[in-house]
Design an enzyme around this catalytic site. Structure first.
Site, short mmCIF file in Angstrom:
data_model
loop_
_atom_site.label_atom_id
_atom_site.label_comp_id
_atom_site.label_asym_id
_atom_site.label_seq_id
_atom_site.Cartn_x
_atom_site.Cartn_y
_atom_site.Cartn_z
N SER A 85 -2.43 9.51 -13.35
CA SER A 85 -3.11 10.26 -12.29
C SER A 85 -4.00 9.27 -11.54
O SER A 85 -4.41 8.24 -12.10
CB SER A 85 -3.95 11.39 -12.89
OG SER A 85 -5.06 10.83 -13.57
N HIS A 98 6.69 -7.42 -2.31
CA HIS A 98 6.53 -6.73 -1.02
C HIS A 98 7.53 -7.29 0.01
O HIS A 98 7.46 -6.96 1.19
CB HIS A 98 5.11 -6.91 -0.48
CG HIS A 98 4.07 -6.13 -1.23
ND1 HIS A 98 4.29 -4.87 -1.71
CD2 HIS A 98 2.79 -6.44 -1.55
CE1 HIS A 98 3.19 -4.43 -2.33
NE2 HIS A 98 2.27 -5.37 -2.25
N LYS A 131 0.80 -1.24 0.00
CA LYS A 131 0.00 0.00 0.00
C LYS A 131 0.83 1.29 0.00
O LYS A 131 0.32 2.36 0.32
CB LYS A 131 -1.02 0.05 1.16
CG LYS A 131 -1.82 -1.20 1.38
CD LYS A 131 -2.29 -1.87 0.14
CE LYS A 131 -3.39 -1.11 -0.59
NZ LYS A 131 -3.71 -1.79 -1.88
N ALA A 132 2.07 1.18 -0.42
CA ALA A 132 2.93 2.37 -0.44
C ALA A 132 2.92 3.06 -1.80
O ALA A 132 3.48 4.15 -1.93
CB ALA A 132 4.36 1.98 -0.06
N SER A 135 -4.17 2.98 4.62
CA SER A 135 -4.44 2.34 3.34
C SER A 135 -4.48 0.81 3.51
O SER A 135 -5.35 0.13 2.96
CB SER A 135 -3.37 2.74 2.33
OG SER A 135 -3.63 2.17 1.08
P1 A3P Z 1 -5.11 4.67 -0.64
O1 A3P Z 1 -5.67 3.45 0.01
O2 A3P Z 1 -4.57 5.64 0.37
O3 A3P Z 1 -6.04 5.33 -1.60
P2 A3P Z 1 -0.23 -0.34 -3.61
O4 A3P Z 1 -0.31 -0.21 -5.08
O5 A3P Z 1 1.16 -0.37 -3.07
O6 A3P Z 1 -1.11 -1.45 -3.12
O7 A3P Z 1 -0.81 1.02 -2.99
C1 A3P Z 1 -2.17 1.35 -3.10
C2 A3P Z 1 -2.33 2.78 -2.63
O8 A3P Z 1 -1.80 3.66 -3.65
C3 A3P Z 1 -3.80 3.17 -2.47
O9 A3P Z 1 -3.81 4.21 -1.48
C4 A3P Z 1 -4.10 3.69 -3.86
O10 A3P Z 1 -5.25 4.49 -3.95
C5 A3P Z 1 -2.84 4.49 -4.13
N1 A3P Z 1 -2.64 4.78 -5.55
C6 A3P Z 1 -2.67 3.92 -6.58
N2 A3P Z 1 -2.48 4.56 -7.75
C7 A3P Z 1 -2.33 5.87 -7.44
C8 A3P Z 1 -2.10 7.05 -8.22
N3 A3P Z 1 -2.02 6.99 -9.54
N4 A3P Z 1 -1.99 8.23 -7.56
C9 A3P Z 1 -2.08 8.28 -6.22
N5 A3P Z 1 -2.29 7.20 -5.43
C10 A3P Z 1 -2.41 6.00 -6.03
#
Ligand code: A3P
Length: 296
Positions: free
Chosen positions: A229, A109, A48-49, A139
């Site tokens: 985006s 991960h 979730k980073a 997240s």
């Molecule tokens: P949130 O739950 O805060 O919305 P991962 O891909 O490592 O699993 O991380 C998922 C997190 O990155 C989620 O955060 C997701 O919404 C966010 N995310 C994915 N694509 C994004 C983007 N293009 N711009 C900003 N945040 C993004």
């Protein structure tokens, strides 16, 4: 993972002290023995980073901003998840890797010490994405509510405690971010911050481009920024994880592309929880100076 009817959440089993989903832990020897090609790129992050975001930027850079080419398949097919093991008929990360020619964009991960050593022996490029602890935790909490393969998150308060104690899948956030930070120079790891990507995506896309020894036009950079985006990735069926069926990812509980913001933790932590978290953070991050921000 059986997708008919209700599915069971995987318990965690420690691998060298790091709790991993049992499907991963039970296949650990095969994962550890994985040998990448020197041309393969590894994108590593605590869950979730900002992994998916980075995977999309990289795929677009490698395809000179060609949106249609990057819609050829969903993220986990275009950029396999190294350690993810799912019982048939679902393919595992290593199955996808077997069927894809290098150079590949491999996602993991795993914390630094569990990355198969051949990545280092073969001098693969590695991009690490990090995100401030509290937003990362928030997240992850929402993700664990909707991802029925992960252990039950339980109530919010207890989840904070599990995060602080490194009891979630893939272990301690603190060890994860510190592990890659300590090795970034020696191993030529590009260490990125989610907050920097939000603040100035163009700058970070260019940084990734340079690291990959690519050169794309300004116009293509602008297109990549637009295509990656939050809004566009949320609407894109190849990036929004609608490929994972609802019995596994129940996006009616929380969408994979949930909010995509910096500082959302303020809507979740009480002042007391924040204080307790910060005090512990100071201790766990003592002596390291990773420039995390939760305000941009
Ligand atoms: P949130 O739950 O805060 O919305 P991962 O891909 O490592 O699993 O991380 C998922 C997190 O990155 C989620 O955060 C997701 O919404 C966010 N995310 C994915 N694509 C994004 C983007 N293009 N711009 C900003 N945040 C993004």
């Amino acid at each position: 993972l059986r997708v008919s009817g209700s599915i069971s959440r995987f318990p965690l089993i420690p691998v060298r002290g790091v709790p991993l989903m049992c499907s991963i832990a039970n296949n650990w020897d095969t994962i550890w023995a994985f040998c990448p090609d020197p041309s393969d790129l590894l994108i590593a992050a605590y869950p979730k980073a900002g992994t998916t975001w980075t995977q999309e930027i990289v795929d677009l850079l490698l395809h000179n901003g060609d949106a249609e080419a990057c819609k050829r398949a969903p993220t986990p097919v275009r950029s396999p998840f190294l350690e993810m093991f799912s019982p048939p008929p679902t393919s595992s990360g290593l199955d996808y890797l077997k069927n894809t020619d290098p150079p590949r964009i491999i996602k993991t991960h795993l914390p630094f010490q569990l990355v198969p050593t051949r990545f280092w022996e073969n001098r693969c490029k590695v991009i690490y994405v990090s995100r401030n602890a509290k937003d990362n935790l928030v997240s992850y909490f929402h993700f664990d509510c909707m991802n029925k393969a992960q252990p039950e998150p339980g109530p919010w308060e207890g989840y904070i405690s599990k995060f602080m104690h490194g009891e979630l899948s893939w272990g301690s956030w603190y060890d994860h971010v510190k592990g890659y930070w300590a090795e970034r120079e020696k191993r030529n790891i590009l260490y990125l911050f989610y907050e920097d990507m939000k603040e100035n995506p163009r700058r970070e896309v260019e940084r990734i481009m340079r690291y990959l020894d690519l050169s794309v036009s300004d116009e293509v950079i602008s297109r990549i920024v637009e295509l990656t985006s939050f809004k566009n990735m949320k609407e894109n069926p190849m990036t929004n994880y609608s490929c994972v069926p609802p019995p596994v990812f129940d996006q009616s509980i929380s969408p994979f592309m949930r909010k995509g913001e910096v500082g959302d933790w303020r809507n979740h932590f009480t002042p007391e929880q924040s204080k307790m978290f910060d005090e512990d953070y100071e201790k766990q991050m003592k002596g390291v100076n990773i420039p995390f921000r939760d305000l941009i």
